[in-house]
Motif scaffolding. Structure first.
Motif, mmCIF file in Angstrom:
data_model
loop_
_atom_site.group_PDB
_atom_site.id
_atom_site.type_symbol
_atom_site.label_atom_id
_atom_site.label_comp_id
_atom_site.label_asym_id
_atom_site.label_seq_id
_atom_site.Cartn_x
_atom_site.Cartn_y
_atom_site.Cartn_z
ATOM 1 N N PHE A 100 0.685 -1.281 -0.648
ATOM 2 C CA PHE A 100 0.111 0.303 0.022
ATOM 3 C C PHE A 100 0.494 1.388 -0.311
ATOM 4 O O PHE A 100 2.136 1.162 0.228
ATOM 5 C CB PHE A 100 -0.616 -0.091 1.281
ATOM 6 N N GLU A 101 0.323 2.033 -0.784
ATOM 7 C CA GLU A 101 1.103 3.971 -0.826
ATOM 8 C C GLU A 101 0.867 4.306 1.329
ATOM 9 O O GLU A 101 0.135 3.225 1.953
ATOM 10 C CB GLU A 101 0.699 4.449 -0.816
ATOM 11 N N ILE A 102 1.700 4.653 1.835
ATOM 12 C CA ILE A 102 1.589 4.894 2.831
ATOM 13 C C ILE A 102 0.821 5.423 3.836
ATOM 14 O O ILE A 102 0.217 5.666 4.590
ATOM 15 C CB ILE A 102 3.617 5.878 3.547
ATOM 16 N N GLU A 103 0.020 6.364 2.917
ATOM 17 C CA GLU A 103 -1.103 7.118 3.567
ATOM 18 C C GLU A 103 -1.890 6.359 3.581
ATOM 19 O O GLU A 103 -2.618 6.345 4.279
ATOM 20 C CB GLU A 103 -1.576 8.657 2.135
ATOM 21 N N SER A 140 6.764 7.537 -1.670
ATOM 22 C CA SER A 140 6.335 7.716 -3.019
ATOM 23 C C SER A 140 7.233 7.046 -3.994
ATOM 24 O O SER A 140 6.953 7.206 -5.398
ATOM 25 C CB SER A 140 6.445 9.313 -2.863
ATOM 26 N N ASN A 141 8.277 6.421 -3.389
ATOM 27 C CA ASN A 141 9.085 6.045 -4.418
ATOM 28 C C ASN A 141 9.558 4.577 -4.089
ATOM 29 O O ASN A 141 10.230 3.691 -5.344
ATOM 30 C CB ASN A 141 10.837 6.463 -4.139
ATOM 31 N N GLY A 142 7.960 3.967 -3.833
ATOM 32 C CA GLY A 142 7.999 2.310 -3.320
ATOM 33 C C GLY A 142 9.033 1.593 -2.976
ATOM 34 O O GLY A 142 8.724 0.314 -2.762
ATOM 35 N N ASN A 143 9.849 2.241 -2.451
ATOM 36 C CA ASN A 143 10.554 1.576 -0.392
ATOM 37 C C ASN A 143 9.409 1.465 0.339
ATOM 38 O O ASN A 143 8.459 1.734 1.023
ATOM 39 C CB ASN A 143 11.076 2.892 -0.206
ATOM 40 N N ILE A 144 9.450 0.598 1.057
ATOM 41 C CA ILE A 144 9.289 -0.007 2.133
ATOM 42 C C ILE A 144 9.181 0.691 3.161
ATOM 43 O O ILE A 144 10.965 0.162 3.742
ATOM 44 C CB ILE A 144 9.625 -1.766 2.339
#
Length: 152
Positions: A100-103, A140-144
């Motif tokens: 998921f996106e962090i938001e 936003s960069n796809g990093n966990i």
């Protein structure tokens, strides 16, 4: 019996990138899944998974890196997970990863995901191995940047 080959299909604007590797037990669906004919996309995956569970790896990781999927895709994803629940290898581990996106992640697990996990847990109850649902929050960069595990 011949060795099961990996399944690799490039994604499109409407279909996910598929990377199913039998030698490592890494199964990845990445991108969007909004195909008008979900059966055309997912039937070959379901056939592959049916063959995979006959001789699975000790650890199988299903990565659902889907930024969006429609309800018909979800039906097929549940079918795939249900088949993975038929792994007949004592001590085996099945990890189902949701990204998921962090938001979205910070707002907590959505009711839809809770419902999905309940349905899946019910469908694969009584399996002879361990299953874990893992959630991963992405920046936003796809990093966990955050993750959690739900054991079934």
């Amino acid at each position: 019996m011949s060795e099961l080959k990996g399944l690799y299909i490039d994604g499109t604007v409407k279909t996910p990138r598929i990377e199913f590797t039998s030698l490592t037990g890494e199964l990845v669906l990445d991108g969007r899944s909004i195909a008008e004919n979900a059966a055309k996309v997912y039937e070959p995956l379901l056939e592959w998974v049916n063959d995979y569970v006959k001789s699975p790896c000790a650890t199988t990781n299903l990565h659902l890196k889907l930024e969006y999927f429609n309800s018909s895709s979800l039906i097929w994803i549940v079918k795939i997970i249900t088949v993975l629940g038929n792994i007949n290898l004592r001590g085996a581990l099945l990890y189902i990863h949701f990204y998921f996106e962090i938001e979205d992640y910070d707002e907590g697990i959505s009711d839809e995901l809770k419902d999905l996990i309940e349905v899946l847990a019910d469908k694969i109850r009584g399996v002879k191995f361990n299953i874990a649902f893992m959630t991963h929050g992405l920046d936003s960069n796809g990093n966990i940047v955050r993750e959690s595990t739900i054991l079934v």
